[in-house]
Design a protein around this motif. Structure first.
Motif, short mmCIF file in Angstrom:
data_model
loop_
_atom_site.label_atom_id
_atom_site.label_comp_id
_atom_site.label_asym_id
_atom_site.label_seq_id
_atom_site.Cartn_x
_atom_site.Cartn_y
_atom_site.Cartn_z
N TYR A 38 -6.15 10.51 -1.64
CA TYR A 38 -4.97 10.24 -0.98
C TYR A 38 -3.17 10.63 -2.12
O TYR A 38 -2.04 10.59 -1.85
N THR A 64 5.09 11.02 -0.26
CA THR A 64 6.04 10.25 0.76
C THR A 64 5.75 8.73 0.85
O THR A 64 6.88 8.75 1.71
N THR A 65 5.33 8.04 -0.12
CA THR A 65 5.75 6.78 0.23
C THR A 65 7.11 6.15 -0.35
O THR A 65 7.51 6.61 -0.75
N THR A 119 1.12 -1.43 -0.34
CA THR A 119 -0.18 -0.29 0.15
C THR A 119 0.66 1.44 0.10
O THR A 119 2.13 1.19 0.42
N LEU A 120 0.36 2.50 -0.20
CA LEU A 120 1.12 3.69 0.19
C LEU A 120 0.93 3.80 0.94
O LEU A 120 2.82 4.68 1.13
N ASP A 121 1.43 3.90 2.22
CA ASP A 121 1.84 3.66 3.75
C ASP A 121 2.72 2.96 3.99
O ASP A 121 3.76 2.82 4.28
N ASP A 122 2.13 1.47 3.57
CA ASP A 122 3.18 -0.07 3.60
C ASP A 122 4.15 -0.36 3.01
O ASP A 122 5.11 -1.07 3.05
N LYS A 179 0.06 10.87 -0.66
CA LYS A 179 0.72 10.01 0.06
C LYS A 179 1.87 9.79 -1.11
O LYS A 179 2.84 8.96 -1.30
N THR A 224 3.68 0.32 -5.72
CA THR A 224 2.25 1.08 -4.89
C THR A 224 1.38 0.96 -6.17
O THR A 224 1.53 1.28 -7.14
#
Length: 349
Positions: free
Chosen positions: A46, A52-53, A29-32, A49, A39
């Motif tokens: 979103y 910052t990903t 995911t974009l976060d993980d 993100k 991703t």
């Protein structure tokens, strides 16, 4: 598995922005996502993100801001990512044949490269196509026909004479072809109506865990090609569900109802029996459908009304207590004014 962005873009029919020789070994995911992952961005809210990903690259819709990141531009990033999950993560195990502990009766026709796990039970007269997988606890009653590339997960039951098409997936505990709910009144009692029809599940259907599709009293209950059914769904006898439908969890469809093609039923929708729903209809979650619906509509509510009207109505619900207080106060004030008018001898007519 490791692939370069150029290879992935070619597989997806997308366009690389940045270094096409960068390789990725996984998805996230974009976060993980990590520095070796790919991703995707499907929802514009979103988009920030992307900057910052930690991912090595991002799958984006055409025209999206890349924030200087390596990217693959695709028309449908969500679909693209789903295809990559299949490529990277879905591994088909080699066929294992009929394993010890499985029961296969005489007179069963078995195609090539099947896997029948311990505890599965296949009755006489069953026909299994090529590359069929029957997990533990699967029960196929006499005369069932199963097409090619079908996976039946643990504890699926398919009753007598039912037919399963090609590339069908049925998740754990689903029941195909149980008796329809049919009884004739007999004084104070109920006489069971024999259910002698079958269920036909067409190609590329998926049926979720613990869902049930009842056999027809006569003729066929049919699930159309490409339709996806979530967990805990009930399809009653003699229903005909069209192609490429999306039926979400806890939907109940009463008997002899016909549902058109490309219909979406949200979670916990209840559908009355002996009605017809047209093509390309969307019904919001927890709605009640009491009668026929023409094609190309979006509806919600109990009973269903056009979705935009339902949104307006639902916005009023929370205000009803205060509106009631206001109404009572107004009624009291009107009564007081009428009393004053009467005392003054004013003729209100």
């Amino acid at each position: 598995m490791t692939k370069s962005l150029k290879e992935i873009a070619a597989y997806l029919g997308g366009t690389v922005v940045g270094d096409g020789d960068v390789t990725v070994a996984g998805l996230g995911t974009l976060d993980d996502a990590g520095e070796h992952d790919l991703t995707f961005l499907a929802n514009p809210k979103y988009a920030s993100k992307v900057a910052t990903t930690r991912a090595a690259a991002v799958i984006l819709p055409a025209g999206a801001e890349t924030h200087g990141r390596n990217a693959i531009l695709c028309a449908n990033p969500y679909l693209a990512f789903a295809k990559l999950l299949t490529l990277f993560a879905v591994k088909r195990l080699p066929p294992c044949g009929i394993m010890p502990g499985a029961f296969v009766a005489e007179g069963v026709t078995i195609g090539a490269d099947v896997s029948i796990y311990p505890g599965a039970s296949v009755a006489s007269g069953v026909v299994l196509g090529d590359r069929v997988t029957l997990h533990p606890g699967v029960v196929l009653y006499p005369g069932v026909v199963v097409g090619d590339d079908v996976t039946l997960h643990a504890n699926v039951s398919v009753r007598e004479g039912c037919r399963i098409g090609n590339r069908v997936i049925i998740q754990n505990g689903a029941v195909i072809g149980s008796d329809g709910f049919g009884y004739a009144p007999d004084g104070p009692q109920w006489y069971k109506i024999p259910q002698i029809g079958i269920v036909v599940v067409e190609d590329d259907v998926e049926i979720g865990a613990n869902s049930t599709v009842d056999r027809a009293a006569l003729e066929v209950t049919r699930i159309g090609k490409g339709t996806k059914i979530d967990n805990l769904v009930q399809v009653a006898h003699n229903c005909v569900i069209g192609e490429n439908g999306m039926i979400c969890s806890q939907v109940g469809i009463s008997g002899s109802t016909r549902v058109g093609n490309n219909v979406t039923l949200g979670g916990q929708v209840g559908v009355a029996g002996h009605i017809k729903i047209g093509d390309k209809v969307m019904i919001g979650a927890k709605s009640g459908v009491p009668g026929n619906i023409e094609s190309n509509q979006i509806l919600s509510g109990i009973p269903v009304i056009p979705h935009r009207e339902w949104l307006k109505a639902s916005g009023v619900y929370a205000k009803l207590p205060e509106m009631r207080k206001t109404m009572i106060a107004l009624e009291k004030r009107v009564a007081e004014l009428e009393g004053l008018l009467a005392e003054a001898g004013v003729n209100r007519g």
